[in-house]
Scaffold this motif. Structure first.
Motif, PDB file in Angstrom:
ATOM      1  N   ALA A 236       0.842  -1.200   0.000  1.00  0.00           N
ATOM      2  CA  ALA A 236       0.000   0.000   0.000  1.00  0.00           C
ATOM      3  C   ALA A 236       0.875   1.247   0.000  1.00  0.00           C
ATOM      4  O   ALA A 236       0.599   2.221  -0.707  1.00  0.00           O
ATOM      5  CB  ALA A 236      -0.920   0.001   1.206  1.00  0.00           C
ATOM      6  N   VAL A 240       0.787   4.190  -2.772  1.00  0.00           N
ATOM      7  CA  VAL A 240       0.481   5.563  -2.409  1.00  0.00           C
ATOM      8  C   VAL A 240       1.630   6.490  -2.807  1.00  0.00           C
ATOM      9  O   VAL A 240       1.407   7.583  -3.336  1.00  0.00           O
ATOM     10  CB  VAL A 240       0.202   5.636  -0.903  1.00  0.00           C
ATOM     11  N   LYS A 289       5.159  13.064   4.960  1.00  0.00           N
ATOM     12  CA  LYS A 289       3.794  12.945   5.494  1.00  0.00           C
ATOM     13  C   LYS A 289       3.274  11.523   5.327  1.00  0.00           C
ATOM     14  O   LYS A 289       2.612  10.978   6.218  1.00  0.00           O
ATOM     15  CB  LYS A 289       2.860  13.900   4.753  1.00  0.00           C
ATOM     16  N   LEU A 290       3.576  10.966   4.153  1.00  0.00           N
ATOM     17  CA  LEU A 290       3.104   9.607   3.894  1.00  0.00           C
ATOM     18  C   LEU A 290       3.734   8.619   4.854  1.00  0.00           C
ATOM     19  O   LEU A 290       3.065   7.713   5.362  1.00  0.00           O
ATOM     20  CB  LEU A 290       3.422   9.201   2.457  1.00  0.00           C
ATOM     21  N   GLU A 292       4.685   9.175   7.798  1.00  0.00           N
ATOM     22  CA  GLU A 292       4.004   9.341   9.071  1.00  0.00           C
ATOM     23  C   GLU A 292       2.649   8.632   9.039  1.00  0.00           C
ATOM     24  O   GLU A 292       2.259   7.954   9.966  1.00  0.00           O
ATOM     25  CB  GLU A 292       3.817  10.837   9.314  1.00  0.00           C
ATOM     26  N   ALA A 293       1.963   8.790   7.903  1.00  0.00           N
ATOM     27  CA  ALA A 293       0.604   8.266   7.816  1.00  0.00           C
ATOM     28  C   ALA A 293       0.563   6.747   7.839  1.00  0.00           C
ATOM     29  O   ALA A 293      -0.334   6.164   8.435  1.00  0.00           O
ATOM     30  CB  ALA A 293      -0.066   8.776   6.546  1.00  0.00           C
ATOM     31  N   VAL A 294       1.515   6.090   7.199  1.00  0.00           N
ATOM     32  CA  VAL A 294       1.477   4.627   7.216  1.00  0.00           C
ATOM     33  C   VAL A 294       2.252   4.063   8.405  1.00  0.00           C
ATOM     34  O   VAL A 294       2.360   2.857   8.559  1.00  0.00           O
ATOM     35  CB  VAL A 294       2.041   3.992   5.930  1.00  0.00           C
TER      36      VAL A 294
ATOM     37  N   VAL B 123      -1.193  13.825  12.481  1.00  0.00           N
ATOM     38  CA  VAL B 123      -2.003  12.776  11.855  1.00  0.00           C
ATOM     39  C   VAL B 123      -2.415  11.711  12.868  1.00  0.00           C
ATOM     40  O   VAL B 123      -3.563  11.284  12.922  1.00  0.00           O
ATOM     41  CB  VAL B 123      -1.241  12.121  10.688  1.00  0.00           C
ATOM     42  N   SER B 138      -5.656   2.762   4.280  1.00  0.00           N
ATOM     43  CA  SER B 138      -4.768   3.848   3.912  1.00  0.00           C
ATOM     44  C   SER B 138      -5.297   5.196   4.380  1.00  0.00           C
ATOM     45  O   SER B 138      -4.944   6.224   3.809  1.00  0.00           O
ATOM     46  CB  SER B 138      -4.594   3.841   2.401  1.00  0.00           C
ATOM     47  N   GLY B 140      -4.631   7.080   6.774  1.00  0.00           N
ATOM     48  CA  GLY B 140      -3.643   8.059   7.220  1.00  0.00           C
ATOM     49  C   GLY B 140      -3.079   8.883   6.086  1.00  0.00           C
ATOM     50  O   GLY B 140      -2.708  10.052   6.251  1.00  0.00           O
ATOM     51  N   THR B 141      -3.037   8.298   4.903  1.00  0.00           N
ATOM     52  CA  THR B 141      -2.406   8.992   3.790  1.00  0.00           C
ATOM     53  C   THR B 141      -3.240  10.128   3.238  1.00  0.00           C
ATOM     54  O   THR B 141      -2.786  10.884   2.382  1.00  0.00           O
ATOM     55  CB  THR B 141      -2.123   7.996   2.660  1.00  0.00           C
ATOM     56  N   ALA B 143      -3.762  12.713   4.536  1.00  0.00           N
ATOM     57  CA  ALA B 143      -3.158  13.981   4.934  1.00  0.00           C
ATOM     58  C   ALA B 143      -2.360  14.627   3.809  1.00  0.00           C
ATOM     59  O   ALA B 143      -2.112  15.830   3.827  1.00  0.00           O
ATOM     60  CB  ALA B 143      -2.259  13.736   6.138  1.00  0.00           C
TER      61      ALA B 143
END
Lengths: 872, 354
Positions: A236, A240, A289-290, A292-294, B123, B138, B140-141, B143
């Motif tokens: 994923a 992304v 940012k990504l 952090e997000a994953v 986040v 997904s 979180g992405t 953001a």
């Protein structure tokens, strides 16, 4: 012992007036005795508005801490056998302080340990990144140099261009035009060598310029980010990244073998190292940012090889240090935990008991002055001594100035039902309780159930062999009952709880199997072979006795008695076997049913006598007995008479169905005499002289019984009530002050129509029930038949068929199939269905004759119960 | 196949339905609320809740960290666990139905995250605030996205929400207004989808769901109208956000689209008998959103309780979720009142279920 079970224990309603300072101690002592059921005197108050709510809350909090400790101990795999009484028992307040202290200590140790292990795992991850990412860069460099070598070689070819520089870039850039496609390929085969060449395209110009693999840019600013991401999220993440940068990035990943501890979660997970190359500042922020997000952890990675190795060394050093610290911390934590583990069970028991005591105290009503508490509750009369003794000891120990007052309260409230059972009688009591708890002091059917239940089961399950198997199983349960008591399986526990019932069931099954003369459906000749011989030639075997098939066998003149016990084995395999066993089992079922139902009715008489209810005795019991006896008692008598009276010379051919049917259709006319022609239609039904008169009388008795059951009782009750009302009214007129003491209190709500309807229902139920219940007992015959037939089929069609083929493999296979069928169908399913039918016969046919079953159970406040509920 | 559900329903969905009806029995009754309202502290509340479905979840919360929001979290977690358990027990098409129910939460989560990122929140912090039923891989992405198109292309194309985006694929930058429009557009598409899915299921399911979904559509229509009063949203834009069904569709919506203040809204609603309860309450207070919410919640609860009167349909799952959600909202209200010592207002915020 059995007489104790016959009626529930006598109960008394007691009132305790406890001084506030000895209340706690007294309740504790009563909990140890476990013979006092407290009534909730604060039922209208909510849980938190009660006096001792705060203590209950404190106990809850302590239990929570104890649960937390237990969880921590289990996680740390500490196995310490808890020793009772190692430490002196704490007072509750002291224990609370101690637990709080321990929790703080443990939490602190945990958080320190967490911090340390977090930085430890971060370092481990960093190390992994250094290793793997370093690998990428080295590979890349090697590839670059090989390409360069190749290009150099190509440049020296005769037709090559003069300067090597552009010619190196050209093919690379050309192939870089369809970069996205190649990249996708790269990702699919990251390890294959030729594609790895392509992997350096996005950074090709740099590589070629500097030949170091460094990432400083000359044309576009190229950067990279390294880190770890969960393997499951890697796909994923990649997708992304690709979308977010519109494909303008290059990702390399390497899966790490084995699990890596996540710094944040603290659990071991599968992870993948990644390196993302990108161009431009915007892409950078997006990628960060990504990450952090994953939940990817980023780590710095120096471009310089020298700095890489320096960093590696640093990390290794710090890891070693941390390891030592971690170990020391872990040892200390384990020490704390193992100390806890020793007394954890003790503490849990103590807190659990305290909580139960405060719960009970909450049921007490508090005096206005708060000086004393008032408790009300039930106590068996036999245990009065133990209860008062416990109260005295408690007030002595707490050195209260005032002693506790124990007094009996007169009451009209129905007391709870309490039977003293043991491990054998318990299961039978449970069978009865499952239908309904006995009314206070009424006859307890469990006493009879102990014998009749296994017996009726065995009538349906009669086979010596199957009984033997069941006996083996149940004796295994009984002999190893201590060891098996801690098996934790719901279905097994159910069987285990009924082990004594199963034992009795198996013994009775062997007995009835002996009577039916069946051993896995084969007849046994325990008492010699048949007592019958062929009439033409006594020595001839039955299979060749033609006369026997026509006229029947004759009794062996030398023996001249029937077979000693049970069915003669000669019946087996004959054409008339089924007719014979059906007739026998059917009649037997009816007789047993009539006997059990009559017993039930007589038990109702015992109840009426005990409750001094003469009205019901005369208006219910007597007509009921007469009714049942006149109909089915008479039938049973005829059955037995038919069995005894017939001889070979004068066989009784009366059809008992017809006798019963004509008894009602044409009362008094037994042999269906036609009044005009004077011819008897069914003369065989006449069994004895005067039969017509007797039957006429019986029908008359039955007809009388019905209104007798129906009308007198409600009418008499109505009359009594009216008299009471008048008396009560007179009383009021005579003495106004004494109005509260009027004798009409109990009869205040008298509704004649209710009682009449109730009585009508009761009568209809009994009259119809007499017929349908007797018919219901025929299930004994039906199930017994089904059991015998099934086991015969399995024996004949599987086992014997296999043996007749004389092939060892087939015999083994057939034996296996037979054994499976015997276990699965007969031992498991058939026994279960026989059990259920026996249960029904007890609950419905037997108990509806006398059992009210509207009582409630005595639930004493007992620590043993409380702790077993807490699984301690 | 209307009317024939009784033949085959239990074979597939009988167990799940039994579960949900069993869970419904655990909902708090009015007398339990009365007792809860008498609590002095949050610990009292925990004691009172001990024997309810929340007992186990609350038992291990240390006393010092027991706050209203912790209580809310724990209770929500029980709801989520129950729903996940039901989802595990469900076969198709009930599984799809249960998934559809959670889409609404997904939309809310997407909006929450996007708004949060606009305000530059962390986040992780935002993820914790998301409703657990609406989480997807997904999430979180989200953001990263700067505008709707990016939002769609980066993240949402993989999620079940993707089809709903066809309406709002603009390149405009995300700002508060746009996000709100996006939320409502998404919701409109979602409701359409849900309604047509229920329609396909047929029988009592479609009967009940069409009723409760059209209520939901009406509620959204009215809320959108009231919230957009005095904003720069044009009439046509407003109309675009209204759902394509519901009792207000289409005449009522046309009228509502032109409203310019609450009085006009009230006048429009008064002509619809179904909203007499709403309008009568509106007239006493000058358009307070909280009160309107409560009126709608009460109405929703009334309908959801009705779902359990019928058998052999999926509406009970939807209804149970709504009821439990309302119950947790009630608990949050009570616990806030208890914690802030505002007991005089405690009865105002409770929507009784039984």
């Amino acid at each position: 012992m059995v007489m104790d079970l016959f009626r529930s224990e006598e109960m008394m309603l007691c009132q305790l007036i406890l001084p506030a300072d000895s209340a706690h101690e007294t309740i504790t002592k009563l909990g140890e005795v476990g013979m006092f059921q407290f009534k909730d005197l604060n039922a209208d108050k909510t849980a938190f508005a009660r006096t001792y709510a705060s203590q209950v809350k404190r106990c809850d909090e302590m239990l929570r801490k104890l649960r937390f400790f237990a969880e921590q101990i289990a996680k740390a795999d500490i196995m310490v056998s808890p020793k009772a009484g190692v430490q002196r028992p704490y007072e509750l307040d002291e224990l609370e302080g101690k637990l709080h202290e321990l929790e703080t200590e443990l939490l602190e140790a945990n958080s320190n340990q967490n911090k340390l292990s977090r930085s430890h795992s971060e370092l481990v991850e960093l190390q992994l990144v250094l290793e793997k990412a370093g690998g990428f860069f080295e590979d890349a460099m090697r590839d670059v140099s090989s390409i360069q070598d190749e290009l150099h070689a190509r440049a020296h070819l005769p037709d090559g261009s003069s300067s090597p520089g552009p010619s190196i870039q050209t093919p690379l850039l050309n192939s870089a035009t369809d970069g996205a496609a190649i990249e996708l390929q790269v990702r699919r085969h990251p390890s294959t060598q030729p594609l790895c060449q392509a992997s350096i395209f996005p950074v090709s110009d740099l590589v070629l310029d500097q030949e170091t693999g460094g990432m400083a840019s000359n044309s576009a600013r190229l950067g990279f980010v390294t880190g770890l991401v969960l393997t499951e999220k890697a796909q994923a993440f990649e997708r992304v990244l690709f979308r977010a940068t519109r494909g303008n990035m290059f990702l390399k990943m390497a899966h790490i073998d084995g699990l890596v501890k996540d710094p944040v979660l603290g659990t071991k997970l599968e992870k993948t190292v990644f390196v993302v190359f990108f161009a431009g500042e915007r892409a950078r922020t997006k990628i960060l940012k990504l990450c952090e997000a994953v939940g990817a952890n980023r780590y710095p990675f120096p471009e310089d090889r020298a700095r890489q190795s320096q960093m590696n060394a640093e990390v290794n050093g710090r890891l070693r240090e941390l390891h030592v610290t971690l170990d020391a911390g872990e040892r200390q934590r384990e020490h704390v935990l193992s100390e806890m583990a020793v007394s954890l069970a003790d503490w849990s028991v103590q807190v659990g008991r305290e909580k139960a005591v405060y719960h009970t105290l909450n049921k007490l009503s508090v005096d206005v002055t708060r000086a004393c508490l008032v408790a009300e509750g039930w106590c068996p009369v036999v245990a009065k001594g133990r209860v008062t003794d416990a109260i005295d000891r408690a007030s002595f120990q707490s050195s209260a100035q005032v002693s506790t007052v124990f007094k009996e309260l007169p009451t009209k409230e129905a007391p709870p039902t309490y039977f003293q059972t043991n491990k054998v009688t318990e299961v039978f009591q449970d069978i009865v309780d499952a239908y309904g708890v006995a009314r206070y002091r009424e006859v307890n059917p469990a006493v009879f159930t102990i014998v009749t239940f296994p017996f009726l089961f065995a009538v349906m399950f009669g086979d010596f062999g199957h009984g033997l198997l069941m006996l083996l199983f149940s004796s295994f349960l009984v002999i190893y009952e201590k060891k098996l008591s801690n098996v934790n399986n719901e279905i097994f526990n159910m069987i285990y709880a009924g082990r004594y019932c199963i034992l009795l069931m198996s013994i009775f099954s062997m007995y009835t199997g002996l009577l039916y003369n069946e051993f896995f459906s084969m007849p046994m000749s325990l008492f010699g072979s048949s007592h019958y011989v062929c009439p033409s030639d006594p020595s001839l075997p039955f299979s060749r006795c033609e006369a026997g098939a026509k006229d029947g066998l004759i009794m062996n003149p030398e023996l001249d008695t029937p077979y000693m016990i049970g069915v003669d084995p000669v019946w087996h395999g004959t054409k008339t076997e089924l007719q014979f066993t059906n007739s026998m089992k059917m009649k037997m079922s009816v007789i047993m049913g009539v006997v059990q139902m009559t017993a039930g009715i007589f038990l109702s008489a015992v109840n009426h006598r005990h409750f001094k209810d003469n009205l019901s005795m005369i208006c219910e019991f007597i007509p009921q007995v007469l009714f049942l006896m006149a109909m089915f008692g008479y039938l049973s008598l005829l059955i037995i008479a038919k069995w005894c009276m017939g001889t070979r010379e004068h066989p009784i051919t009366a059809d008992l169905y017809h006798v019963m049917i004509y008894m009602f259709l044409s009362p008094g006319n037994v042999d269906c005499m036609d009044s005009i022609t004077g011819k008897a239609g069914c003369s065989e039904n006449l069994m004895y002289s005067g039969q017509g008169g007797v039957q006429l009388f019986l029908v008359f008795v039955m007809l009388v019984c019905i209104p007798w059951m129906l009308l007198p009782k409600p009418l008499i009750l109505k009359k009594r009530h009216e008299e009471n009302m008048r008396a009560g009214f007179n009383l009021l007129v005579e003495d106004d002050d004494d109005s509260s003491n009027g004798g009409n209190g109990a009869h205040a709500e008298f509704e004649f129509s209710d009682i009449l309807v109730h009585q009508i229902i009761h009568t209809i139920e009994f009259v119809l029930g007499a017929v349908s219940n007797t018919a219901s007992y025929l299930r004994l015959w039906a199930l017994s038949l089904a059991h015998a037939e099934l086991s015969a089929v399995f024996w004949e069609r599987i086992l014997m068929l296999g043996i007749s083929l004389k092939n060892p493999a087939v015999i083994v296979a057939c034996f296996f199939m037979w054994a499976m069928a015997t276990f699965g169908v007969l031992m498991a399913m058939e026994s279960l269905s026989a059990f259920l039918h026996a249960l029904r016969l007890h609950w419905v046919e037997f108990q509806n004759k006398f059992y009210c079953g509207d009582g409630y159970k005595f639930v004493a406040f007992s620590f043993a119960e409380v702790l077993s509920e807490m699984h301690l | 196949m209307y009317g024939w559900e009784a033949l085959y329903f239990n074979a597939k969905d009988g167990y799940a339905e039994a579960l949900v009806r069993g869970l419904r029995r655990g909902l708090l009754t009015a007398s339990e609320y009365t007792q809860l309202c008498q609590c002095e502290t949050l610990e009292d509340m925990r004691l009172q809740l001990q024997n309810t479905s929340y007992g186990a979840a609350l038992a291990n919360e240390p006393a010092h960290s027991l706050t209203a929001s912790a209580l809310f979290d724990r209770c929500t977690r029980t709801l989520v666990e129950e729903m996940q358990h039901l989802r595990c027990q469900a076969s198709q098409p009930l599984a799809d139905f249960l998934d559809l129910i959670t889409r609404g939460y997904m939309i809310d989560n997407v909006v929450l995250l996007v708004t949060g990122t606009l305000r530059e929140r962390d986040v992780q912090e935002l993820l914790e605030k998301c409703h657990p039923l609406g989480l997807f891989d997904s999430i979180g992405t989200l953001a990263v996205a700067q505008n709707m198109r990016e939002l769609y292309k980066f993240v949402l194309v993989d999620t079940p929400l993707a089809p709903y985006f066809s309406e709002c694929l603009s390149c405009e930058d995300l700002d508060e207004m746009n996000i709100e429009i996006m939320r409502n557009t998404l919701y409109k598409a979602y409701l359409d989808d849900f309604a047509s899915f229920s329609e396909k299921l047929g029988g009592a399911t479609s009967e009940f769901m069409s009723e409760i979904l059209s209520f939901e559509a009406d509620r959204r229509t009215i809320t959108i109208t009231i919230n957009s009063l005095g904003t720069e949203l044009t009439r046509d834009d407003r109309r675009k956000l209204y759902s394509n069904f519901g009792t207000l569709y289409p005449q009522g919506q046309l009228a509502l689209a032109t409203c310019e203040d609450t009085d006009q809204v009230r006048n429009v609603l008064e002509s619809h008998s179904a909203f007499s309860a709403v309008t009568s309450r509106m007239s006493y207070s000058e358009g307070t959103g909280a009160l309107l919410d409560k009126v709608f919640f009460e109405e929703e609860v009334k309908r959801a309780v009705g779902a359990f009167e019928m058998q052999f349909h999926y509406g009970v799952f939807y209804a149970y979720l709504k009821l439990k959600e309302q119950e947790i909202r009630n608990l949050l209200w009570i616990s806030e009142c208890v914690a802030q010592d505002a007991k005089d207002r405690i009865y105002d915020g409770i929507v009784y279920i039984f």
